[in-house]
Design an enzyme around this catalytic site. Structure first.
Site, PDB file in Angstrom:
ATOM      1  N   GLY A  46      -4.335  10.721  -9.921  1.00  0.00           N
ATOM      2  CA  GLY A  46      -3.254  10.127  -9.133  1.00  0.00           C
ATOM      3  C   GLY A  46      -3.213   8.628  -9.379  1.00  0.00           C
ATOM      4  O   GLY A  46      -3.778   8.128 -10.368  1.00  0.00           O
ATOM      5  N   ASP A 104      -6.683  -3.399  -7.727  1.00  0.00           N
ATOM      6  CA  ASP A 104      -7.493  -2.202  -7.443  1.00  0.00           C
ATOM      7  C   ASP A 104      -8.567  -1.973  -8.506  1.00  0.00           C
ATOM      8  O   ASP A 104      -9.709  -1.616  -8.189  1.00  0.00           O
ATOM      9  CB  ASP A 104      -6.601  -0.958  -7.354  1.00  0.00           C
ATOM     10  CG  ASP A 104      -5.792  -0.925  -6.062  1.00  0.00           C
ATOM     11  OD1 ASP A 104      -6.243  -1.539  -5.068  1.00  0.00           O
ATOM     12  OD2 ASP A 104      -4.721  -0.303  -6.042  1.00  0.00           O
ATOM     13  N   LYS A 130       3.602   1.267  -3.798  1.00  0.00           N
ATOM     14  CA  LYS A 130       3.053   0.489  -4.916  1.00  0.00           C
ATOM     15  C   LYS A 130       3.938   0.561  -6.176  1.00  0.00           C
ATOM     16  O   LYS A 130       4.037  -0.408  -6.914  1.00  0.00           O
ATOM     17  CB  LYS A 130       1.637   0.959  -5.249  1.00  0.00           C
ATOM     18  CG  LYS A 130       0.617   0.615  -4.163  1.00  0.00           C
ATOM     19  CD  LYS A 130      -0.789   0.961  -4.597  1.00  0.00           C
ATOM     20  CE  LYS A 130      -1.779   0.728  -3.474  1.00  0.00           C
ATOM     21  NZ  LYS A 130      -3.172   0.939  -3.871  1.00  0.00           N
ATOM     22  N   THR A 151       0.836  -1.200   0.000  1.00  0.00           N
ATOM     23  CA  THR A 151       0.000   0.000   0.000  1.00  0.00           C
ATOM     24  C   THR A 151       0.873   1.252   0.000  1.00  0.00           C
ATOM     25  O   THR A 151       2.108   1.164  -0.123  1.00  0.00           O
ATOM     26  CB  THR A 151      -1.027  -0.056   1.160  1.00  0.00           C
ATOM     27  OG1 THR A 151      -1.933   1.026   1.000  1.00  0.00           O
ATOM     28  CG2 THR A 151      -0.378   0.020   2.531  1.00  0.00           C
TER      29      THR A 151
HETATM   30  P1  ATR Z   1      -3.657   8.635  -5.017  1.00  0.00           P
HETATM   31  O1  ATR Z   1      -2.453   7.843  -5.374  1.00  0.00           O
HETATM   32  O2  ATR Z   1      -4.363   8.147  -3.781  1.00  0.00           O
HETATM   33  O3  ATR Z   1      -4.597   8.814  -6.149  1.00  0.00           O
HETATM   34  P2  ATR Z   1      -2.278  11.144  -5.351  1.00  0.00           P
HETATM   35  O4  ATR Z   1      -1.426  10.502  -6.374  1.00  0.00           O
HETATM   36  O5  ATR Z   1      -1.644  11.981  -4.304  1.00  0.00           O
HETATM   37  O6  ATR Z   1      -3.136  10.057  -4.544  1.00  0.00           O
HETATM   38  O7  ATR Z   1      -3.418  11.984  -6.109  1.00  0.00           O
HETATM   39  C1  ATR Z   1      -4.272  12.829  -5.452  1.00  0.00           C
HETATM   40  C2  ATR Z   1      -5.298  13.376  -6.442  1.00  0.00           C
HETATM   41  O8  ATR Z   1      -6.182  14.276  -5.725  1.00  0.00           O
HETATM   42  C3  ATR Z   1      -4.708  14.169  -7.588  1.00  0.00           C
HETATM   43  O9  ATR Z   1      -5.497  13.995  -8.727  1.00  0.00           O
HETATM   44  C4  ATR Z   1      -4.821  15.617  -7.067  1.00  0.00           C
HETATM   45  O10 ATR Z   1      -4.883  16.607  -8.065  1.00  0.00           O
HETATM   46  P3  ATR Z   1      -3.505  17.232  -8.664  1.00  0.00           P
HETATM   47  O11 ATR Z   1      -2.974  16.210  -9.612  1.00  0.00           O
HETATM   48  O12 ATR Z   1      -3.930  18.491  -9.332  1.00  0.00           O
HETATM   49  O13 ATR Z   1      -2.628  17.469  -7.468  1.00  0.00           O
HETATM   50  C5  ATR Z   1      -6.161  15.539  -6.384  1.00  0.00           C
HETATM   51  N1  ATR Z   1      -6.308  16.627  -5.400  1.00  0.00           N
HETATM   52  C6  ATR Z   1      -5.724  16.721  -4.186  1.00  0.00           C
HETATM   53  N2  ATR Z   1      -6.109  17.861  -3.559  1.00  0.00           N
HETATM   54  C7  ATR Z   1      -6.975  18.494  -4.404  1.00  0.00           C
HETATM   55  C8  ATR Z   1      -7.738  19.696  -4.341  1.00  0.00           C
HETATM   56  N3  ATR Z   1      -7.702  20.500  -3.271  1.00  0.00           N
HETATM   57  N4  ATR Z   1      -8.520  20.024  -5.398  1.00  0.00           N
HETATM   58  C9  ATR Z   1      -8.578  19.220  -6.482  1.00  0.00           C
HETATM   59  N5  ATR Z   1      -7.892  18.070  -6.607  1.00  0.00           N
HETATM   60  C10 ATR Z   1      -7.097  17.698  -5.595  1.00  0.00           C
END
Ligand code: ATR
Length: 280
Positions: free
Chosen positions: A136, A109, A71, A67
């Site tokens: 993400g 997933d 990953k 996790t």
């Molecule tokens: P995970 O692996 O769990 O998907 P991550 O890779 O950190 O986590 O991705 C987080 C996602 O949430 C991203 O798409 C991020 O947008 P950005 O690519 O623009 O950073 C999105 N995200 C996080 N905070 C945000 C916010 N306040 N508003 C809009 N999108 C947000």
């Protein structure tokens, strides 16, 4: 719980790991099916990940879940990687060969996400456009699942548009249409399914700034966040009459193929399990 000297040992590696529900989930199944085995949480610092990972088969582990934040590290370390994991570029489950210790990495997933939707609303991903917010690691798995399921149109919307374009490029699918963040609410027009994969909603009071005016009444809204179980996103959609699916099912279903592979038993996902996990 029955653990003998011959017990099969699996676990989950991450950091932090103390909030992971996987140990509770797998140990519930081990007890239910009276399997001689254990599933343990393993918290590892970044600099030790590779050493710990390599030691696991030597210690007799039959497999592990991977996790956050490992990953992608695991993807780069395993001896063999599945087609799905290759598409997603990340591994969340590893099987170690008993004799050689060789590692096989895959990603469940996308499977977990799809099953969570399909069990409730069969064929929904085929019925019309799907809107995915975020780009993400989680969005990558969700999009890979949707592409594999042949969803006709996947509208991918992320605050940082380049990341969405990268996913489209890597999954190499014409069915993915990247929309700008400015048009995030407009993208809901005639969508049948809406998925939040961003991390917005995990913290209390946080809410994704989406205007639901254009959302059709028959659209289903889901969030992959399961803590809190009902994010503001889900609650707001539910309050206007849309059907909703919370993220807990995805967690339960992604664990199914891992348990089957390690312990040779297809475990059941049902309400009793959901309630047990929710009580934790
Ligand atoms: P995970 O692996 O769990 O998907 P991550 O890779 O950190 O986590 O991705 C987080 C996602 O949430 C991203 O798409 C991020 O947008 P950005 O690519 O623009 O950073 C999105 N995200 C996080 N905070 C945000 C916010 N306040 N508003 C809009 N999108 C947000």
């Amino acid at each position: 719980m029955k653990i003998s000297g011959k017990a099969k040992i699996a676990g989950v590696i991450g950091n932090p790991i103390d909030h992971s529900l996987s140990p509770k989930l797998h140990n519930y199944w081990l007890e239910k099916y009276e399997i001689d085995g254990a599933y343990i949480p393993i918290s590892v610092e970044k600099e030790n990940f590779s050493e710990v990972f390599k030691a696991l088969p030597k210690m007799g582990f039959i497999g592990v879940n991977i996790t956050v934040p490992y990953k992608v590290d695991a993807y780069n370390m395993v001896d063999e990687v599945s087609k799905t994991a290759k598409k997603i570029g990340a591994v969340n489950m590893v099987i170690f060969d008993k004799k050689t210790g060789a590692s096989y990495g895959t990603n469940t997933d996308a499977y977990g996400f799809l099953l969570n939707i399909e069990k409730k609303y069969e064929g929904l991903t085929q019925k019309g456009p799907v809107v995915v917010y975020g780009a993400g690691g989680a969005a990558r798995a969700v999009c890979a699942g949707l592409v594999e399921a042949n969803a006709p149109e996947i509208r991918l919307v992320n605050r940082t548009q380049e990341k969405a374009l990268m996913i489209k490029d890597e999954l190499n699918s014409d069915n993915i249409k990247v929309e700008s963040w400015a048009k995030r609410s407009f993208a809901l027009k005639n969508a049948k399914l809406v998925v939040n994969t961003t991390s917005v909603g995990m913290k209390k009071g946080e809410e994704l700034p989406i205007d639901f005016t254009d959302l059709a009444p028959d659209a289903v809204v889901t969030d992959i966040i399961y803590n809190p179980l009902k994010t503001k996103f889900i609650r707001r959609a539910g309050a206007r009459g849309n059907r909703t699916i919370d993220g807990l099912g995805m967690l339960l279903y992604q664990a199914q193929p891992a348990f089957k592979a390690w312990f040779d038993k297809q475990p059941e996902v049902n309400d009793e399990l959901r309630n047990y996990i929710l009580k934790s």
